[in-house]
Design a protein around this motif. Structure first.
Motif, PDB file in Angstrom:
ATOM      1  N   ARG A  64       0.828  -1.209   0.000  1.00  8.73           N
ATOM      2  CA  ARG A  64       0.000   0.000   0.000  1.00  8.73           C
ATOM      3  C   ARG A  64       0.859   1.255   0.000  1.00  8.73           C
ATOM      4  N   ASP A  65       1.893   1.252   0.820  1.00  7.08           N
ATOM      5  CA  ASP A  65       2.763   2.422   0.878  1.00  7.08           C
ATOM      6  C   ASP A  65       3.514   2.625  -0.423  1.00  7.08           C
ATOM      7  N   ALA A  66       3.947   1.520  -1.064  1.00  7.85           N
ATOM      8  CA  ALA A  66       4.670   1.639  -2.332  1.00  7.85           C
ATOM      9  C   ALA A  66       3.756   2.174  -3.435  1.00  7.85           C
ATOM     10  N   PHE A  67       2.524   1.679  -3.501  1.00 10.30           N
ATOM     11  CA  PHE A  67       1.580   2.176  -4.505  1.00 10.30           C
ATOM     12  C   PHE A  67       1.128   3.601  -4.197  1.00 10.30           C
ATOM     13  N   ARG A  68       1.095   3.978  -2.932  1.00  4.73           N
ATOM     14  CA  ARG A  68       0.748   5.364  -2.594  1.00  4.73           C
ATOM     15  C   ARG A  68       1.822   6.325  -3.104  1.00  4.73           C
ATOM     16  N   LEU A  69       3.079   5.957  -2.939  1.00  7.89           N
ATOM     17  CA  LEU A  69       4.161   6.795  -3.445  1.00  7.89           C
ATOM     18  C   LEU A  69       4.152   6.852  -4.973  1.00  7.89           C
ATOM     19  N   ALA A  70       3.831   5.721  -5.615  1.00  7.05           N
ATOM     20  CA  ALA A  70       3.772   5.709  -7.076  1.00  7.05           C
ATOM     21  C   ALA A  70       2.604   6.532  -7.587  1.00  7.05           C
TER      22      ALA A  70
END
Length: 245
Positions: A177-183
């Motif tokens: 979730r955090d990785a996709f939020r940054l992307a």
């Protein structure tokens, strides 16, 4: 004296003897190639059924000199849910606001952001879009006409509620979730995090508790007996007109 060649060959053939030994039975039965059947796994969807092409998902092997029209993103008006659900991975990144054209530079930055956040983890990233649209622009302060312009960059048409990236691996959900939020912060538009098994979307309608057949049915008229009048609230009854002193 040098022996004659044909006579030596004849003597060698005469010295050969054929032993009368019984023929060994074949251990492995002979089967023709046509009769062999390759056992393929059933109910398994392969990653890609098309042949591999040169280039990658950010820069295809197309001619840059060939002019391309701007075009528009696909709009599912016939009830199609293609591209709105997670297929190959466990988690996905879906655009929810409006269809647009995303450049290859933005998609590359989003991919690098995910790789930097998940460095050292075991995962696989799937790309659901391909930058196969060439963008041609002309210089600033140019008068009308004089051609379409020169090639500038590659882009991809992304429809509304379409999955762009998918991920699968031994990673916790909150980390993904955090990785996709940054992307999503690096990409234009609004994005949401979805998991595998989420309901598909037709246009802007989520098929959660409703089927596609229900959407295709015409609107049903509600009988007047089932409707009840809304009672006025207390604030409306106690309100005084503005023209009174």
């Amino acid at each position: 004296m040098r022996p004659n060649g044909p006579s030596c060959l004849i003597d060698a053939l005469r010295s050969l003897r054929i032993s009368h030994s019984p023929i060994r039975p074949s251990i492995i039965p002979y089967t023709s190639i046509a009769s062999r059947q390759v056992q393929c796994p059933q109910n398994v969807r392969f990653f890609s059924a098309t042949a591999s092409m040169a280039g990658n998902w950010l820069e295809p092997s197309l001619n840059r000199k060939k002019k391309m029209m701007k075009g528009r993103a696909r709009v599912a008006t016939g009830g199609s849910t293609k591209g709105t659900t997670v297929v190959w991975g466990d988690y996905g990144l879906r655009m929810i606001d409006h269809h647009r054209r995303i450049s290859a530079q933005h998609l590359k930055i989003a991919e690098d952001t995910i790789k930097q956040r998940l460095r050292g983890q075991k995962y696989r990233l799937y790309k659901r879009v391909c930058c196969n649209v060439g963008v041609f622009i002309s210089g600033n302060e140019m008068r009308m006409g004089k051609g379409k312009g020169s090639f500038d960059h590659w882009a991809a048409r992304v429809a509304v509620n379409q999955i762009v990236l998918e991920l699968r691996g031994m990673i916790h959900e909150q980390v993904v979730r955090d990785a996709f939020r940054l992307a999503g912060n690096k990409l234009p538009g609004q994005w949401e995090f979805v998991k595998k098994g989420a309901p598909p979307i037709v246009g802007i309608t989520r098929l959660d508790g409703i089927t596609l057949e229900d959407l295709k049915r015409p609107r049903q008229k509600v009988p007047g007996e089932s409707l009840e009048p809304i009672p006025p609230s207390d604030s409306e009854t106690q309100r005084t007109p503005l023209d009174l002193p």
